[in-house]
Design an enzyme around this catalytic site. Structure first.
Site, PDB file in Angstrom:
ATOM      1  N   CYS A 156      39.602 -35.986 -20.868  1.00 57.68           N
ATOM      2  CA  CYS A 156      38.242 -35.438 -20.789  1.00 57.68           C
ATOM      3  C   CYS A 156      37.451 -35.617 -22.079  1.00 57.68           C
ATOM      4  O   CYS A 156      36.227 -35.460 -22.088  1.00 57.68           O
ATOM      5  CB  CYS A 156      38.300 -33.961 -20.413  1.00 57.68           C
ATOM      6  SG  CYS A 156      39.044 -33.680 -18.803  1.00 57.68           S
TER       7      CYS A 156
HETATM    8  N1  COA Z   1      43.030 -19.160  -4.829  1.00 57.90           N
HETATM    9  C1  COA Z   1      43.312 -17.853  -4.731  1.00 57.90           C
HETATM   10  N2  COA Z   1      44.069 -17.191  -5.610  1.00 57.90           N
HETATM   11  C2  COA Z   1      44.588 -17.902  -6.622  1.00 57.90           C
HETATM   12  C3  COA Z   1      44.343 -19.267  -6.781  1.00 57.90           C
HETATM   13  C4  COA Z   1      43.525 -19.905  -5.843  1.00 57.90           C
HETATM   14  N3  COA Z   1      43.210 -21.218  -5.907  1.00 57.90           N
HETATM   15  N4  COA Z   1      44.997 -19.695  -7.880  1.00 57.90           N
HETATM   16  C5  COA Z   1      45.610 -18.628  -8.397  1.00 57.90           C
HETATM   17  N5  COA Z   1      45.377 -17.534  -7.627  1.00 57.90           N
HETATM   18  C6  COA Z   1      45.856 -16.170  -7.836  1.00 57.90           C
HETATM   19  C7  COA Z   1      47.190 -16.144  -8.545  1.00 57.90           C
HETATM   20  O1  COA Z   1      48.256 -16.147  -7.649  1.00 57.90           O
HETATM   21  C8  COA Z   1      47.089 -14.844  -9.308  1.00 57.90           C
HETATM   22  O2  COA Z   1      47.393 -13.791  -8.419  1.00 57.90           O
HETATM   23  P1  COA Z   1      48.201 -12.504  -8.912  1.00 57.90           P
HETATM   24  O3  COA Z   1      47.318 -11.869  -9.953  1.00 57.90           O
HETATM   25  O4  COA Z   1      48.360 -11.694  -7.677  1.00 57.90           O
HETATM   26  O5  COA Z   1      49.480 -13.034  -9.480  1.00 57.90           O
HETATM   27  C9  COA Z   1      45.622 -14.705  -9.654  1.00 57.90           C
HETATM   28  O6  COA Z   1      44.931 -15.514  -8.706  1.00 57.90           O
HETATM   29  C10 COA Z   1      45.296 -15.184 -11.051  1.00 57.90           C
HETATM   30  O7  COA Z   1      45.877 -16.484 -11.247  1.00 57.90           O
HETATM   31  P2  COA Z   1      45.848 -17.193 -12.626  1.00 57.90           P
HETATM   32  O8  COA Z   1      46.680 -18.429 -12.572  1.00 57.90           O
HETATM   33  O9  COA Z   1      46.150 -16.170 -13.683  1.00 57.90           O
HETATM   34  O10 COA Z   1      44.330 -17.605 -12.699  1.00 57.90           O
HETATM   35  P3  COA Z   1      43.460 -17.905 -13.987  1.00 57.90           P
HETATM   36  O11 COA Z   1      42.458 -16.842 -14.096  1.00 57.90           O
HETATM   37  O12 COA Z   1      44.287 -18.235 -15.187  1.00 57.90           O
HETATM   38  O13 COA Z   1      42.728 -19.242 -13.574  1.00 57.90           O
HETATM   39  C11 COA Z   1      42.719 -21.620 -13.898  1.00 57.90           C
HETATM   40  C12 COA Z   1      43.469 -20.430 -13.309  1.00 57.90           C
HETATM   41  C13 COA Z   1      43.445 -22.897 -13.536  1.00 57.90           C
HETATM   42  C14 COA Z   1      41.315 -21.655 -13.312  1.00 57.90           C
HETATM   43  C15 COA Z   1      42.625 -21.406 -15.422  1.00 57.90           C
HETATM   44  O14 COA Z   1      43.903 -21.165 -15.952  1.00 57.90           O
HETATM   45  C16 COA Z   1      42.024 -22.592 -16.122  1.00 57.90           C
HETATM   46  O15 COA Z   1      40.880 -22.938 -15.890  1.00 57.90           O
HETATM   47  N6  COA Z   1      42.758 -23.219 -17.062  1.00 57.90           N
HETATM   48  C17 COA Z   1      42.280 -24.380 -17.741  1.00 57.90           C
HETATM   49  C18 COA Z   1      42.446 -25.537 -16.865  1.00 57.90           C
HETATM   50  C19 COA Z   1      41.516 -26.656 -17.223  1.00 57.90           C
HETATM   51  O16 COA Z   1      40.348 -26.454 -17.372  1.00 57.90           O
HETATM   52  N7  COA Z   1      42.054 -27.859 -17.320  1.00 57.90           N
HETATM   53  C20 COA Z   1      41.297 -28.992 -17.654  1.00 57.90           C
HETATM   54  C21 COA Z   1      41.018 -28.955 -19.146  1.00 57.90           C
HETATM   55  S1  COA Z   1      40.071 -30.342 -19.578  1.00 57.90           S
END
Ligand code: COA
Length: 372
Positions: A156
């Site tokens: 990216c």
């Molecule tokens: N739909 C519904 N629920 C979801 C889900 C989805 N697609 N993905 C995760 N969940 C749930 C999880 O099971 C978790 O549930 P729980 O609290 O009951 O255990 C909850 O939502 C939170 O999940 P989590 O993984 O902690 O979400 P998050 O807030 O960390 O968001 C990302 C996940 C991927 C959006 C976030 O970590 C992120 O953006 N990371 C950076 C990734 C990125 O940008 N990469 C490219 C960089 S260039």
């Protein structure tokens, strides 16, 4: 030594849009079918149930509401979940070069140039559709440019690595006018059957023309560029030529894209602003001198936190605009798109900072000032 400037930028997005609701309906249909087909194995603890996704989660966790995609029906078809792109004969222009040329033509037209005005072409993107010949060579031929052409990757952050390189090549007199292309067909890399990543990416193509300052007005002075890396395995795309020798081209393995989202989030939010601030220090730029930062669009909370650390003030749509809601993460093209969409209102003499970050990890930063 000649200073360099950004003469013009251009971007192009495909008209096909997938909303969160459409994407989630398709993903959940896939997950439900998988879970029902494997109900016995799941009940016996021999297989893991595929968890359901939700639009609300996607919007709240990422800020993404829609994404523009090259091809829609294949992504939403639960029997394929990848864009359908027919192979082309070798004598035809490749899909990625054609995609790049859409934004290249816009950047050339804005600058009032044609391809023969360019003496260097860099394709700087997350992936190229073949190992060789370089996609940049194809673009160079298509527009009638002279000089060199090569492809480079830094996920990216690639466009700002390209800008850093172009700045150095121009300042050292090795080129006069370089075209940097970031054609990102991220929906071909993404795994739409994996909940952690299925919503993240959209497709877009962006281009930048960087040239030696010959005294003509217009454009943006490149005040400084800087890139830094810190190895991490938390965001990977393992698809590559070695898969054939490893005999790992197995649809069940699907080595396209995987990430530890939490780790990427935490690591990059710490690293990216430090790189931008080091670039600013090198050219004696303080946060107060910077009206706006154009950030790579990965996740709205990352944008908030990185903007605040670069600018030392809370993010607003004015000081760090976001385009995530409409386009999702379009990888290296996103920082150029963001700059293109949100720079016309800046006054002559005002300064902004671009910062892009991603797998590697790699972070690129650049400071630009609007010219008279
Ligand atoms: N739909 C519904 N629920 C979801 C889900 C989805 N697609 N993905 C995760 N969940 C749930 C999880 O099971 C978790 O549930 P729980 O609290 O009951 O255990 C909850 O939502 C939170 O999940 P989590 O993984 O902690 O979400 P998050 O807030 O960390 O968001 C990302 C996940 C991927 C959006 C976030 O970590 C992120 O953006 N990371 C950076 C990734 C990125 O940008 N990469 C490219 C960089 S260039």
């Amino acid at each position: 030594m000649q200073n360099s400037l950004i003469r013009s930028t251009g971007y192009w997005v495909p008209p096909n849009v997938i909303t969160n609701d459409e994407l989630v309906a398709s993903y959940n249909a896939y997950a439900t079918r998988f879970n029902s087909r494997h109900a016995d194995a799941i009940a016996a603890g021999e297989a893991e149930a595929v968890p359901l996704s939700s639009s609300e989660f996607i919007r709240n966790a990422s800020g993404i509401e829609r994404r523009h995609v090259y091809e829609k029906t294949g992504i939403l078809d639960i029997d394929s979940m990848v864009p359908r792109i027919p192979p082309r004969p070798v004598e035809a222009v490749s899909v990625q070069a054609e995609f790049a040329l859409k934004s290249v033509q816009i950047a050339l037209d804005k600058a009032g140039y044609d391809g023969s005005d360019i003496d260097g072409v860099i394709v700087a993107s997350s992936a190229q559709q073949r190992n060789f010949p370089a996609v940049s060579c194809e673009i160079q031929e298509a527009i009638g440019a002279s000089g060199f052409a090569f492809d480079m990757t830094m996920a990216c952050a690639a466009a700002l690595y390209g800008l850093n390189l172009a700045n150095g090549l121009i300042r050292s007199g090795q080129a006069k006018r370089i075209l940097i292309c970031s054609p990102e067909l991220m929906t071909c890399i993404n795994v739409h059957s994996r909940r952690e990543v299925h919503f993240i990416f959209g497709d877009a193509s962006a281009a930048m023309i960087v040239e030696a300052d010959d005294g003509r007005p217009g454009g943006w002075d490149v005040l400084g560029t800087h890139t830094e890396n810190k190895w991490s395995s938390a965001l990977r795309s393992d698809y590559g030529f070695i898969n054939i020798a490893e005999q790992s081209v197995d649809p069940a393995f699907a080595p396209h894209l995987d990430q530890d989202g939490h780790k990427v989030f935490k690591d990059v939010v710490g690293f990216a602003p430090k790189v931008a601030r080091r670039m600013m220090q090198q050219i004696d730029l303080t946060p107060n001198d910077v009206r706006r930062t154009w950030l790579h669009q990965a996740n709205i909370r990352m944008v908030d936190m990185i903007a605040k650390r670069i600018l030392e003030r809370d993010r607003t749509n004015e000081n760090a605009p976001s385009i995530l809601h409409e386009y999702g993460n379009t990888s290296s093209s996103s920082v150029v798109m963001n700059f293109d969409m949100h720079s016309d209102d800046m006054a002559v003499g005002e300064t902004g900072v671009m910062c892009a970050f991603g797998a590697g990890y790699g972070v690129g930063a650049a400071a630009v000032r609007k010219r008279a």
